[in-house]
Design a protein around this motif. Structure first.
Motif, PDB file in Angstrom:
ATOM      1  N   MET A 209     -17.186 -11.415 -11.593  1.00 17.61           N
ATOM      2  CA  MET A 209     -16.811 -11.825 -10.482  1.00 17.61           C
ATOM      3  C   MET A 209     -15.645 -11.518  -9.679  1.00 17.61           C
ATOM      4  O   MET A 209     -15.726 -11.505  -8.373  1.00 17.61           O
ATOM      5  CB  MET A 209     -16.626 -13.583 -10.930  1.00 17.61           C
ATOM      6  CG  MET A 209     -18.023 -14.249 -11.397  1.00 17.61           C
ATOM      7  SD  MET A 209     -17.957 -15.925 -11.584  1.00 17.61           S
ATOM      8  CE  MET A 209     -16.479 -16.351 -12.759  1.00 17.61           C
TER       9      MET A 209
ATOM     10  N   ARG B 170     -16.614  -8.137  -8.047  1.00 16.70           N
ATOM     11  CA  ARG B 170     -17.242  -8.415  -6.753  1.00 16.70           C
ATOM     12  C   ARG B 170     -16.575  -9.036  -5.660  1.00 16.70           C
ATOM     13  O   ARG B 170     -16.445  -8.564  -4.601  1.00 16.70           O
ATOM     14  CB  ARG B 170     -18.550  -9.305  -7.016  1.00 16.70           C
ATOM     15  CG  ARG B 170     -19.628  -9.370  -5.982  1.00 16.70           C
ATOM     16  CD  ARG B 170     -20.821 -10.205  -6.180  1.00 16.70           C
ATOM     17  NE  ARG B 170     -20.329 -11.725  -6.133  1.00 16.70           N
ATOM     18  CZ  ARG B 170     -20.485 -12.442  -7.380  1.00 16.70           C
ATOM     19  NH1 ARG B 170     -20.683 -11.771  -8.464  1.00 16.70           N
ATOM     20  NH2 ARG B 170     -20.041 -13.618  -7.288  1.00 16.70           N
ATOM     21  N   ASP B 171     -15.532  -9.858  -6.092  1.00 16.00           N
ATOM     22  CA  ASP B 171     -14.620 -10.503  -5.113  1.00 16.00           C
ATOM     23  C   ASP B 171     -13.813  -9.446  -4.441  1.00 16.00           C
ATOM     24  O   ASP B 171     -13.243  -9.549  -3.164  1.00 16.00           O
ATOM     25  CB  ASP B 171     -13.798 -11.562  -5.514  1.00 16.00           C
ATOM     26  CG  ASP B 171     -13.202 -12.350  -4.593  1.00 16.00           C
ATOM     27  OD1 ASP B 171     -13.577 -12.581  -3.670  1.00 16.00           O
ATOM     28  OD2 ASP B 171     -11.866 -12.423  -4.685  1.00 16.00           O
TER      29      ASP B 171
ATOM     30  N   PHE C 227     -19.356 -17.750  -5.802  1.00 21.13           N
ATOM     31  CA  PHE C 227     -18.091 -17.136  -4.899  1.00 21.13           C
ATOM     32  C   PHE C 227     -16.900 -17.942  -4.583  1.00 21.13           C
ATOM     33  O   PHE C 227     -17.067 -19.098  -4.765  1.00 21.13           O
ATOM     34  CB  PHE C 227     -18.762 -16.369  -3.643  1.00 21.13           C
ATOM     35  CG  PHE C 227     -19.191 -17.625  -2.658  1.00 21.13           C
ATOM     36  CD1 PHE C 227     -18.272 -18.144  -1.560  1.00 21.13           C
ATOM     37  CD2 PHE C 227     -20.290 -18.356  -2.727  1.00 21.13           C
ATOM     38  CE1 PHE C 227     -18.681 -19.159  -0.890  1.00 21.13           C
ATOM     39  CE2 PHE C 227     -20.980 -19.155  -2.168  1.00 21.13           C
ATOM     40  CZ  PHE C 227     -19.895 -19.793  -1.169  1.00 21.13           C
ATOM     41  N   GLY C 228     -15.712 -17.312  -4.170  1.00 23.33           N
ATOM     42  CA  GLY C 228     -14.952 -18.196  -3.490  1.00 23.33           C
ATOM     43  C   GLY C 228     -14.155 -19.073  -4.611  1.00 23.33           C
ATOM     44  O   GLY C 228     -13.761 -18.843  -5.918  1.00 23.33           O
TER      45      GLY C 228
ATOM     46  N   TYR D 219     -13.349 -18.860  -8.988  1.00 27.62           N
ATOM     47  CA  TYR D 219     -11.946 -18.820  -9.527  1.00 27.62           C
ATOM     48  C   TYR D 219     -11.651 -20.343 -10.321  1.00 27.62           C
ATOM     49  O   TYR D 219     -11.008 -20.297 -11.417  1.00 27.62           O
ATOM     50  CB  TYR D 219     -10.828 -18.640  -8.561  1.00 27.62           C
ATOM     51  CG  TYR D 219     -10.798 -17.298  -7.957  1.00 27.62           C
ATOM     52  CD1 TYR D 219     -10.286 -16.411  -8.761  1.00 27.62           C
ATOM     53  CD2 TYR D 219     -11.617 -16.654  -7.014  1.00 27.62           C
ATOM     54  CE1 TYR D 219      -9.947 -15.053  -8.639  1.00 27.62           C
ATOM     55  CE2 TYR D 219     -11.386 -15.304  -6.611  1.00 27.62           C
ATOM     56  CZ  TYR D 219     -10.851 -14.476  -7.307  1.00 27.62           C
ATOM     57  OH  TYR D 219     -10.635 -13.263  -7.245  1.00 27.62           O
TER      58      TYR D 219
ATOM     59  N   GLU E  16      -5.721 -18.882  -5.882  1.00 31.01           N
ATOM     60  CA  GLU E  16      -6.962 -18.598  -5.310  1.00 31.01           C
ATOM     61  C   GLU E  16      -7.982 -19.825  -5.081  1.00 31.01           C
ATOM     62  O   GLU E  16      -8.395 -19.642  -3.850  1.00 31.01           O
ATOM     63  CB  GLU E  16      -7.787 -17.479  -5.892  1.00 31.01           C
ATOM     64  CG  GLU E  16      -7.117 -15.990  -6.098  1.00 31.01           C
ATOM     65  CD  GLU E  16      -6.937 -15.688  -4.678  1.00 31.01           C
ATOM     66  OE1 GLU E  16      -8.026 -15.399  -4.059  1.00 31.01           O
ATOM     67  OE2 GLU E  16      -5.988 -15.354  -4.176  1.00 31.01           O
TER      68      GLU E  16
ATOM     69  N   ARG F 178      -8.823 -20.693  -1.261  1.00 25.37           N
ATOM     70  CA  ARG F 178     -10.259 -20.605  -0.930  1.00 25.37           C
ATOM     71  C   ARG F 178     -10.690 -22.023  -0.234  1.00 25.37           C
ATOM     72  O   ARG F 178     -11.390 -22.161   0.863  1.00 25.37           O
ATOM     73  CB  ARG F 178     -10.975 -20.153  -1.657  1.00 25.37           C
ATOM     74  CG  ARG F 178     -10.845 -18.875  -2.464  1.00 25.37           C
ATOM     75  CD  ARG F 178     -10.628 -17.757  -1.392  1.00 25.37           C
ATOM     76  NE  ARG F 178     -10.151 -16.468  -2.029  1.00 25.37           N
ATOM     77  CZ  ARG F 178     -11.112 -15.667  -2.695  1.00 25.37           C
ATOM     78  NH1 ARG F 178     -12.588 -15.814  -2.593  1.00 25.37           N
ATOM     79  NH2 ARG F 178     -10.692 -14.519  -3.471  1.00 25.37           N
TER      80      ARG F 178
END
Length: 300
Positions: free
Chosen positions: A93, A96-97, A155-156, A160, A208, A212
């Motif tokens: 993850m 990819r981020d 995602f986002g 996290y 994070e 986000r």
């Protein structure tokens, strides 16, 4: 190492730069900092007995001290194996981020530092399981496949915050283990290493998540609140495999039944998550559907 890349006008960069400096000052190499050579001393527990899934049950009271110690060793090996599974999800993850982002950014550099930490942790957990005489415990196949989907689409803030959920629970457990003289010394060392290094990972995950969410609308926030809760459910319920009872020489059906009804263990989980739940509440991620999932996992 990171001070030259600090951008004082950006708090996000400052956080990452401070984490890089902290990592440079205090990090470990488990290949040399853990005693792998001394044979396993079976007079020790693998974790604090109070963290055993059977502690306080009728079955626990019937077990010999040797059986209790073997059970705690198998349980901590199962938790380590689950940790490896989730750390591999985490690494994918984060990679990819950060894909194709600015390599001069301290956040990018910290992300790669965190991934390097997780690689060392996974090797450390694998070696610890082998030393404890445990098999390769894995989550159920359905959970493994759900993890495959989650790591590919999360995602986002969902990515996290899920990292934070997994690490917060283990952090509280390991703070107890590293101080307990009943626990086998090499597990205490491993716990200390993981607590120190994961504290930086949790700081980054909290920052994070907040960053986000600052751009998230109500629908996105509510959706991700539920996704995070579901991820937490499968992580926590996968920590201790039913196979540990077989390996410890217990009746697995009875052990699973008594573990599922063990109010002491449920209380331990809830206490380990108090700080996490405060954070999720402050981030407005404790929606009604999410709360229902956390209650089902005995995290609240």
């Amino acid at each position: 190492m990171a001070s030259s890349t600090v951008r004082p006008d950006n708090e996000d960069h400052d956080v990452a730069a401070r984490l890089l400096l902290s990592s440079a000052k205090l990090s470990y190499d488990p290949t040399v900092d853990v005693d792998w050579e001394t044979p396993l001393d079976k007079d020790f527990h693998g974790q604090c007995p109070e963290w055993s899934t059977l502690y306080g049950t009728a079955y626990w009271n019937e077990m010999t001290e040797a059986q209790r110690k073997e059970l705690t060793r198998q349980e901590v090996a199962s938790i380590a194996s689950t940790g490896i599974w989730f750390e591999m999800i985490l690494q994918q993850m984060v990679l990819r981020d950060m894909y194709a982002k600015d390599p001069t950014d301290p956040r990018f550099q910290w992300a790669l530092t965190e991934i390097a930490d997780e690689c060392r942790h996974s090797i450390m957990f694998g070696r610890s399981s082998a030393k404890l005489g445990a098999p390769a415990y894995r989550p159920r196949r359905a959970v493994v496949e759900l993890g495959r989907v989650f790591k590919s689409v999360a995602f986002g803030e969902a990515a996290y915050a899920a990292i934070l959920v997994a690490e917060e629970v283990l952090d509280v457990m390991q703070r107890d283990w590293m101080r307990d003289t009943r626990v086998v010394p090499f597990v205490r060392t491993i716990s200390n290493i993981h607590v120190v290094e994961e504290s930086r990972h949790m700081k980054f995950a909290r920052d994070e998540t907040r960053r986000r969410l600052a751009r998230a609308g109500r629908a996105r926030r509510n959706f991700h609140a539920l996704v995070i809760a579901v991820a937490a459910y499968f992580i926590v319920t996968s920590m201790v495999s039913p196979e540990v009872y077989v390996q410890a020489g217990l009746d697995p059906e009875r052990a699973c039944r008594e573990a599922a009804a063990n109010e002491h263990y449920k209380a331990q989980l809830r206490s380990s998550c108090s700080g996490l739940m405060e954070f999720l509440a402050s981030a407005r991620l404790l929606t009604r559907p999410a709360l229902a999932v956390y209650r089902r996992a005995h995290l609240i």
